[in-house]
Design an enzyme around this catalytic site. Structure first.
Site, PDB file in Angstrom:
ATOM      1  N   CYS A  90      65.871  -7.087  61.077  1.00  0.00           N
ATOM      2  CA  CYS A  90      64.461  -6.803  60.818  1.00  0.00           C
ATOM      3  C   CYS A  90      63.750  -6.068  61.955  1.00  0.00           C
ATOM      4  CB  CYS A  90      63.734  -8.070  60.413  1.00  0.00           C
ATOM      5  SG  CYS A  90      62.266  -7.679  59.440  1.00  0.00           S
ATOM      6  N   HIS A 101      66.892 -11.877  56.681  1.00  0.00           N
ATOM      7  CA  HIS A 101      67.021 -13.039  57.555  1.00  0.00           C
ATOM      8  C   HIS A 101      66.787 -14.313  56.782  1.00  0.00           C
ATOM      9  CE1 HIS A 101      63.006 -11.453  59.519  1.00  0.00           C
ATOM     10  NE2 HIS A 101      62.943 -11.392  58.231  1.00  0.00           N
TER      11      HIS A 101
HETATM   12  N1  GLN Z   1      56.995  -6.450  62.167  1.00  0.00           N
HETATM   13  C1  GLN Z   1      57.955  -5.769  61.343  1.00  0.00           C
HETATM   14  C2  GLN Z   1      57.428  -5.450  59.952  1.00  0.00           C
HETATM   15  O1  GLN Z   1      56.467  -6.049  59.522  1.00  0.00           O
HETATM   16  C3  GLN Z   1      59.242  -6.575  61.289  1.00  0.00           C
HETATM   17  C4  GLN Z   1      59.059  -7.894  60.604  1.00  0.00           C
HETATM   18  C5  GLN Z   1      60.214  -8.853  60.773  1.00  0.00           C
HETATM   19  O2  GLN Z   1      60.990  -8.823  61.733  1.00  0.00           O
HETATM   20  N2  GLN Z   1      60.282  -9.771  59.840  1.00  0.00           N
HETATM   21  O3  GLN Z   1      57.952  -4.602  59.275  1.00  0.00           O
END
Ligand code: GLN
Length: 251
Positions: free
Chosen positions: A93, A194
């Site tokens: 992510c 995840h």
């Molecule tokens: N902040 C990033 C987004 O919103 C990644 C989010 C995450 O790692 N779940 O796309």
């Protein structure tokens, strides 16, 4: 064998129990008689090419990503050298986004990326939240199913010709429209999944471990001895079912 893992920014990039992925690596390695040695690499700490067999980067909110992005981008050269030398990488992510060329966050913040993966990410208005199911074929002729949970504002565009991790069966994936999720480049994998990713997808844990073992031994990725994986299969089935019934719908 000893598998040396570098866990990047564990204090910042750690949402959705991403640490659980390391626990899965540890246990599945030890069940096969291998030992995992995990080093945390934080702000200002150097990546030394050759010192680790596997790099791991977890997910985070835009706020945490903003804090680590310049530091991570400054490590681009040694990280690229490490991967060119055959080390494996798993990025989840927020970590996945920062392994590309850059991420423009929800409030328009431009974050530099490492530029190792052939992709770019820009946040959109609507978050893409829900369970995801993918079909992957990391080894030709051996399709495998991958299930997880996604929650991202970022829309990731792969460069033309770049290899995705999988095809979206249910859920949003990279951008909610391409039909693909994640990116694979040699022994490096980036993904939005995840929750954490590996407990319900043990085949992927073993694939990454085998790549790391290949780096450690200087040989080919070994065929790891199969494990029972009944609980893991149940977890995968629950997650896949949720993706079919509720995936691809923002809440
Ligand atoms: N902040 C990033 C987004 O919103 C990644 C989010 C995450 O790692 N779940 O796309």
């Amino acid at each position: 064998m000893r598998i040396r893992v570098a866990h990047l920014y564990p204090d910042y990039l750690n949402i959705y129990a991403d640490r659980g992925n390391i626990a899965v690596f540890e246990r599945r390695a030890s069940w096969r008689g291998h030992e995992l040695e995990v080093d945390a690499i934080g702000m200002g700490e150097a990546i030394v090419p050759g010192a680790h067999d596997l790099y791991y980067v977890g997910g985070g909110q835009d706020r945490e990503q903003l804090l680590v992005a310049p530091d991570l981008a400054a490590k681009a050269e040694p990280l690229r050298e490490a991967l060119d030398g055959g080390a494996a990488l798993l990025a989840v992510c927020g970590g996945y986004q920062l392994l590309g060329r850059g991420y423009r966050g929800f409030h328009g913040e431009d974050m530099p990326g490492v530029g190792v993966l052939p992709l770019e990410t820009v946040a959109g208005e609507r978050r893409m939240i829900g369970d995801v199911l993918l079909e992957c074929e990391l080894e030709p002729g051996r399709p495998r199913s991958l299930a997880g949970f996604e929650n991202h504002a970022g829309r990731t565009k792969l460069d033309p010709g770049a290899e995705p991790l999988g095809r979206v069966v249910a859920g949003f994936g990279n951008d909610g429209e391409s039909g693909y999720e994640g990116c694979r480049l040699g022994r490096a994998i980036g993904t939005y999944l995840h929750g954490p990713l590996l407990p319900r997808n043990p085949w992927l844990a073993d694939w990454v471990l085998a790549q790391a073992l290949a780096h450690a031994s200087g040989g080919e990725p070994p065929e790891l001895e199969p494990l029972g994986d009944e609980l893991e299969a149940d977890a995968h089935a629950v997650s896949a079912g949720r993706a079919h019934s509720r995936g691809g719908r923002s809440r």
